[in-house]
Motif scaffolding. Structure first.
Motif, short mmCIF file in Angstrom:
data_model
loop_
_atom_site.label_atom_id
_atom_site.label_comp_id
_atom_site.label_asym_id
_atom_site.label_seq_id
_atom_site.Cartn_x
_atom_site.Cartn_y
_atom_site.Cartn_z
N ALA A 443 0.90 -1.10 0.21
CA ALA A 443 0.08 0.21 0.10
C ALA A 443 1.03 1.25 0.01
O ALA A 443 0.47 2.19 -0.45
CB ALA A 443 -0.97 -0.08 1.16
N TYR A 444 1.96 1.33 0.63
CA TYR A 444 2.91 2.23 0.57
C TYR A 444 3.40 2.51 -0.79
O TYR A 444 3.30 3.78 -1.12
CB TYR A 444 4.02 2.20 1.52
N ALA A 445 4.00 1.61 -1.29
CA ALA A 445 4.57 1.77 -2.71
C ALA A 445 3.42 2.31 -3.78
O ALA A 445 3.56 3.18 -4.53
CB ALA A 445 5.17 0.78 -3.14
N GLU A 446 2.58 1.25 -3.73
CA GLU A 446 1.41 1.55 -4.85
C GLU A 446 0.54 2.82 -4.40
O GLU A 446 0.17 3.43 -5.36
CB GLU A 446 0.59 0.23 -5.12
N GLY A 447 0.30 2.92 -3.28
CA GLY A 447 -0.45 3.95 -3.06
C GLY A 447 0.28 5.19 -3.28
O GLY A 447 -0.68 6.19 -3.80
N TRP A 448 1.56 5.29 -2.80
CA TRP A 448 2.37 6.65 -3.42
C TRP A 448 2.21 6.78 -5.01
O TRP A 448 1.80 7.73 -5.50
CB TRP A 448 3.69 6.69 -2.97
N ALA A 449 2.54 5.78 -5.76
CA ALA A 449 2.57 5.85 -7.19
C ALA A 449 1.05 6.23 -7.59
O ALA A 449 1.17 7.00 -8.74
CB ALA A 449 2.85 4.54 -7.68
N HIS A 450 0.22 5.78 -7.15
CA HIS A 450 -0.94 6.09 -7.37
C HIS A 450 -1.44 7.33 -7.08
O HIS A 450 -2.13 8.25 -8.04
CB HIS A 450 -2.24 5.20 -7.04
N TYR A 451 -1.26 7.84 -6.05
CA TYR A 451 -1.50 9.20 -5.44
C TYR A 451 -0.72 10.13 -6.37
O TYR A 451 -1.47 11.25 -6.79
CB TYR A 451 -0.96 9.40 -4.05
#
Length: 619
Positions: A443-451
């Motif tokens: 969630a940290y990595a994909e959440g950041w990238a999507h954000y």
């Protein structure tokens, strides 16, 4: 990409995620909000450092592919013991490590060390869920595919070609035993989508070993090494094709029994991401974000293609294909994305590294795009942003539709490189604490990238035209439907066909992508983490910048958020806001009238329930 999706999920995004490490214990960056919480107790610094160092060394030994990927090449060629006994040894070791870490009570650690303890414990809890609770070892090929990936030896020039060829031969020599263990574990009957993933993945390995790998090592002149490679290559092809053939043989008995169930799904979120929220609250947040994005799409299409249905509007945007194809198009986009970040002063770029763009290898084309980033022990090696071509077996029209338009691809490139995964790992790899460099969560990595996709549009990327907005929104809608599909497929009785239709109707995906995405939701139940992470980051930004300059504080927020490495986002929230770790989701304002005005495609928020389901990757 490297991530916390160890063993079970690394194949889906990159699919993937320390002996002699320097004992650095500098805290995560302190903010004015959390420095006052430091304990007056005398910290057990030496003992704590030794415990973390011991954990890292043991982790590499128990999970050697992770060690090799991190840049510890004494683990090259080694594969895990996939047998039930081997997995049980890993489980027992992780429980012992958790007990040892937990023995460091608050009275023995200062505030930064308590945060570190919670970070280590979160990594252990996540790994234990996939090993103990998910059941994936006995039914899900994704549990194995990441560890079997040979990309590192072929695409990462960490050593002379001869040395990498020898490591690759060792890896191939280990494959027959691994294949035997995997086949014994995957007894069946298995879900249909799991079987199809395994046939594609294991069969893709066999094809790759046969057709591509010999060419990669053809220039090596060492005759003995070539003979060793040839022998190992033959057995590797046989073992992987044998697995694919075995799964094909049990396909007539395939089931639809893929759902984790509500209790296990909730446990997954708590163990892997520290998110302990009721499922109805999670679902409502996803439905609200879907409705918000559908309303925004209606508004953008009213300007770009007035009077035309949303699907035709998106088709018009996607008809503007990148010159030379997706790979060439992405290469052309990266320089402009990086310069935009600099010009708008959105986030610090801590270095001069660049990412390459290449076509994805045959064994890892189950998602449109992903990035492989060298581990923190590697030096001066390139990261590679991979883009998958369409399946040549698809009809010509579906192949053409699979290649995204320029606006869509722009936000894929933002997601994978600038300022998404690549920039995030530039920050993570400069963390003063080695553990934070190594363990970066889903969630940290994909959440950041999507954000960052929405953040870049909000900052005015490429003029923030309606066409550009549609490109951003189609990426957001894809992740919205993943989020709702994950909840629906695993807790609400949603079928794969209903999920596939939702991807078509709500995310406007072409048939090939819709099939891939619906199937992925069955074997990657955590792919809701793109939107889940984004919503947690958006709420944290709103709360933190309220007392740190508002919109003018975005760069400071981004830099501080990225400084933590990659723990569960609730832990980051606790550090930046002060207080205990907490999961808090941003909830979109109600947009019911706008959504209703969009017609059938945006009429009501999608539901994970089977009677209402309608609706590329690591992308």
């Amino acid at each position: 990409m490297r991530s916390l999706r160890l063993l079970s999920l690394s194949a889906c995004v990159a699919a993937a995620l320390v002996a002699g490490c320097k004992s650095e214990t500098a805290p995560p960056p302190a903010s004015a909000d959390n420095t006052a919480t430091a304990s007056a107790a005398k910290p057990a610094t030496a003992e704590w450092d030794a415990a973390v160092d011991g954990f890292l060394q043991g982790y590499f030994e128990h999970f050697p592919v992770f060690g090799a990927g991190a840049g510890k090449h004494e683990f090259d060629g080694k594969l895990p013991d996939f047998s039930p006994e081997g997995r049980q040894r890993n489980i027992q070791w992780l429980h012992q490590q958790r007990d040892a870490v937990s023995a460091f009570g608050d009275d023995r650690l200062d505030a930064p060390q308590r945060y570190q303890r919670d970070y280590v414990r979160a990594v252990i809890d996540g790994q234990l869920f996939w090993l103990e609770d998910s059941g994936f070892a006995n039914k899900n090929p994704a549990f194995y595919l990441g560890d079997l990936s040979p990309s590192m030896y072929l695409t990462r020039p960490y050593a002379p070609l001869e040395q990498r060829m020898a490591a690759f031969a060792t890896y191939q020599e280990a494959l027959p035993k691994a294949a035997e263990q995997i086949r014994a574990n995957l007894k069946g009957p298995l879900p249909k989508t799991y079987i199809e993933l395994g046939v594609m993945g294991f069969g893709g390995f066999a094809e790759f070993f046969k057709n591509d790998v010999p060419k990669a090592f053809a220039q090596v002149k060492d005759e003995a090494l070539q003979a060793r490679f040839k022998a190992s290559n033959t057995k590797a092809i046989e073992s992987m094709q044998g697995l694919a053939d075995y799964l094909t043989s049990i396909k007539p008995q395939a089931t639809q029994d893929f759902a984790l169930g509500a209790d296990k799904f909730s446990k997954m979120l708590k163990a892997t991401e520290g998110v302990d929220l009721p499922l109805d609250q999670l679902k409502a947040a996803g439905e609200a974000d879907l409705a918000r994005n559908l309303a925004a799409l209606k508004s953008a299409c009213d300007q770009y293609a007035q009077g035309r249905p949303l699907g035709e509007c998106i088709d018009k945007v996607n008809a503007d294909k990148p010159q030379g194809g997706a790979v060439e198009g992405a290469r052309a986009q990266l320089a402009g994305l990086r310069q935009f970040i600099v010009d708008k002063d959105l986030v610090t770029i801590p270095g001069t590294e660049q990412a390459k763009v290449e076509e994805a290898p045959p064994f890892n084309r189950n998602n449109f795009a992903y990035i492989e980033i060298p581990g923190p022990y590697e030096k001066n090696l390139p990261s590679v942003y991979y883009i998958a071509p369409p399946d040549p077996k698809w009809p010509k029209a579906e192949q053409d539709a699979y290649v995204p338009g320029k606006a869509d691809l722009l936000f894929t490139s933002a997601h994978e490189v600038w300022p998404g995964h690549f920039l995030q790992f530039l920050h993570a790899n400069r963390s003063q604490w080695k553990f934070a460099q190594l363990f970066v969560g889903y969630a940290y990595a994909e959440g950041w990238a999507h954000y960052t996709e929405e953040m870049m549009f909000d900052a005015g990327l490429d003029g923030a035209t309606p066409e550009i907005h549609i490109g951003q929104l189609t990426n957001a809608l894809l992740r919205n439907v993943r989020y709702l599909s994950a909840i629906g497929l695993h807790t609400g009785g949603m079928t794969v066909a209903q999920s596939e239709q939702m991807f078509k109707d709500k995310a406007f995906q072409d048939p090939g992508n819709a099939r891939q995405q619906a199937a992925r939701g069955t074997y990657d139940p955590a792919y809701l983490n793109y939107t889940l992470g984004k919503l947690m980051i958006m709420q944290l930004r709103e709360d933190w910048t309220a007392t740190h300059g508002g919109r003018a504080g975005w760069k400071s927020f981004h830099d501080q958020f990225l400084s933590y490495g990659g723990p569960p986002i609730p832990l980051v929230r606790g550090q930046m806001m002060g207080g205990a770790a907490q999961a808090k989701l941003w909830t979109a304002p109600a947009v019911v009238p706008a959504a209703a005005a969009a017609g059938d495609a945006a009429a009501a928020p999608a539901s994970g329930s089977p009677d209402k389901a309608a609706p590329k990757s690591s992308m």
